[in-house]
Motif scaffolding. Structure first.
Motif, mmCIF file in Angstrom:
data_model
loop_
_atom_site.group_PDB
_atom_site.id
_atom_site.type_symbol
_atom_site.label_atom_id
_atom_site.label_comp_id
_atom_site.label_asym_id
_atom_site.label_seq_id
_atom_site.Cartn_x
_atom_site.Cartn_y
_atom_site.Cartn_z
ATOM 1 N N LEU A 193 0.829 -1.210 0.000
ATOM 2 C CA LEU A 193 0.000 0.000 0.000
ATOM 3 C C LEU A 193 0.860 1.256 0.000
ATOM 4 O O LEU A 193 0.534 2.246 -0.677
ATOM 5 C CB LEU A 193 -0.930 -0.007 1.205
ATOM 6 C CG LEU A 193 -2.079 -1.018 1.190
ATOM 7 C CD1 LEU A 193 -2.770 -1.066 2.538
ATOM 8 C CD2 LEU A 193 -3.070 -0.683 0.088
ATOM 9 N N ARG A 197 0.811 3.993 -2.913
ATOM 10 C CA ARG A 197 0.465 5.402 -2.697
ATOM 11 C C ARG A 197 1.501 6.338 -3.293
ATOM 12 O O ARG A 197 1.193 7.482 -3.625
ATOM 13 C CB ARG A 197 0.301 5.668 -1.201
ATOM 14 C CG ARG A 197 -0.189 7.068 -0.886
ATOM 15 C CD ARG A 197 -0.784 7.183 0.480
ATOM 16 N NE ARG A 197 -1.375 8.504 0.674
ATOM 17 C CZ ARG A 197 -2.139 8.839 1.694
ATOM 18 N NH1 ARG A 197 -2.422 7.946 2.625
ATOM 19 N NH2 ARG A 197 -2.644 10.054 1.795
ATOM 20 N N CYS A 208 -5.031 3.031 -3.597
ATOM 21 C CA CYS A 208 -4.317 2.915 -2.316
ATOM 22 C C CYS A 208 -4.673 4.058 -1.378
ATOM 23 O O CYS A 208 -4.863 3.849 -0.167
ATOM 24 C CB CYS A 208 -2.817 2.875 -2.566
ATOM 25 S SG CYS A 208 -2.244 1.370 -3.394
ATOM 26 N N ILE A 212 -6.486 3.493 2.252
ATOM 27 C CA ILE A 212 -5.826 3.916 3.491
ATOM 28 C C ILE A 212 -6.664 4.936 4.238
ATOM 29 O O ILE A 212 -6.877 4.828 5.459
ATOM 30 C CB ILE A 212 -4.426 4.469 3.177
ATOM 31 C CG1 ILE A 212 -3.510 3.354 2.677
ATOM 32 C CG2 ILE A 212 -3.822 5.132 4.412
ATOM 33 C CD1 ILE A 212 -2.167 3.841 2.157
ATOM 34 N N ALA A 260 0.963 1.055 6.450
ATOM 35 C CA ALA A 260 1.309 1.676 5.174
ATOM 36 C C ALA A 260 1.821 3.092 5.374
ATOM 37 O O ALA A 260 2.802 3.514 4.730
ATOM 38 C CB ALA A 260 0.087 1.666 4.255
#
Length: 381
Positions: A193, A197, A208, A212, A260
């Protein structure tokens, strides 16, 4: 003119005055510097001594360590044997319920199975945590590949073993299963992730970011509620998903979003020159990340990773809202036993559960500090 007054050898340095270093100097500088500091320090010491004396007296001196039921912890008015009031901590309750606290409702005749899983887990985890231990690759395959399969067979049953449904699981066993699987799943998922991102592909980056931000924007209790109560409503008639599996998925997804962001912070801390140097060597994207960038980024954010793991370990107690009895849940459930109903039983049980959580979290914290010192090579010559 005589030169006899000129010294021909340099004197060795003298030690500093006793009042400038050591414990006495630290006390004088930090606790006794001013009259106000002296008064506050004295009051704090008096309070700590009073509190420590009464805590030790209640926890150990006046405590009841053995007994078949609540009468050993209760007053004579309540049908007990304590003449002058309630006893101290009722450790007899913990002693009588210890097996249930560890295994929950797991059948007594089959408790050798989770015990064997725990032994295998320790035997594989300890070499994994020792930096100098050899064959880390084989160890990782056994720990994260073979052990989960063996654990499922042993804990759930089949292949000649009695089937033990997950609703009968409980206690510390459920807490360790949830936390270990959650950590093992959330760490690699968090890395994916974090890389997604930072991706230059808009679709992947958007997916992503949405994942999140949505997961981090809701409390874990909501995620567990959705996984346990709402998810079955969207399944076809007759379909079901094991409640423990739903809890594991919910905890793993929730922890991966936080993991993440921790990993992304480490990636942003890597100097641009490291990326350019890897590109100049002709490394592909995944080679660059695996060999150059991620090892440095993960080393920088070890405290954040361990902090997330500790938080997830403690948050497993929230599964009690979906009728799963983890360590804290089973302790609270055992308070309903009328044979142990007393004023000191709940406090004793909660202190025991809190100490168990603290013991695991403190161990993770100390290991994190050890790894930080072991990997602190940035300024060594």
């Amino acid at each position: 003119m005589s030169n006899s007054f000129v010294r021909t050898a340099i004197l060795a340095p003298e030690p500093p005055p006793l009042g400038e270093k050591g414990a006495v100097a630290w006390l004088r500088r930090n606790l006794l510097a001013t009259p106000k500091d002296i008064v506050l320090t004295t009051l704090a010491l008096v309070f700590l001594a009073w509190a420590l004396f009464h805590a030790i007296d209640w926890l150990f001196v006046q405590a009841v360590w053995s007994g078949p039921d609540r009468t050993f912890c209760a007053t004579t008015v309540q049908g007990g044997i304590q003449p002058d009031g309630w006893s101290g901590a009722c450790w007899a309750f913990i002693n009588a319920k210890f097996d249930q606290i560890i295994y929950g409702g797991y059948p007594p005749d089959e408790r050798w199975r989770p015990t064997l899983v725990g032994i295998l887990f320790v035997l594989l985890l300890v070499p994994m945590l020792i930096p100098s231990a050899p064959r880390k690759g084989l160890n990782a395959i056994l720990l994260f590949g073979a052990l989960p399969i063996i654990s499922i067979v042993l804990l759930y049953g089949g292949f000649g073993l009695e089937i033990v449904e997950t609703p009968r699981w409980g206690g510390l066993m459920v807490t360790l299963v949830l936390s270990f699987v959650g950590i093992a799943v959330s760490f690699p998922l968090g890395i994916v992730l974090a890389l997604g991102r930072r991706s230059h592909m808009p679709v992947i980056r958007t997916i992503c970011v949405i994942f999140i931000e949505v997961v981090r924007g809701v409390p874990l209790i909501t995620v567990l509620f959705m996984a346990s109560v709402m998810l079955p409503l969207f399944l076809p008639a007759g379909w079901t998903v094991d409640k423990l599996l739903r809890a594991i998925v919910g905890v793993s997804i929730f922890a991966s979003a936080y993991m993440a962001e921790v990993i992304r912070g480490g990636l942003q801390a890597i100097p641009k020159g490291q990326f350019e140097g890897a590109d100049s060597l002709g490394l592909g994207y995944w080679q660059k990340m695996r060999l150059i960038i991620l090892p440095q980024a993960i080393k920088l954010v070890i405290p954040g990773i361990v902090n997330t793991c500790i938080g997830m370990f403690k948050d497993t107690s929230l599964v009690s809202i979906i009728s799963m009895y983890d360590l804290l849940g089973i302790v609270r459930f055992l308070f309903t036993d009328p044979n142990w109903a007393s004023a000191v039983t709940p406090l004793t049980g909660l202190i025991f559960a809190g100490f168990a959580f603290w013991l695991f979290c403190f161990g993770m914290s100390r290991y994190s500090a050890f790894i930080e010192r072991h990997l602190d090579t940035g300024y060594k010559r």
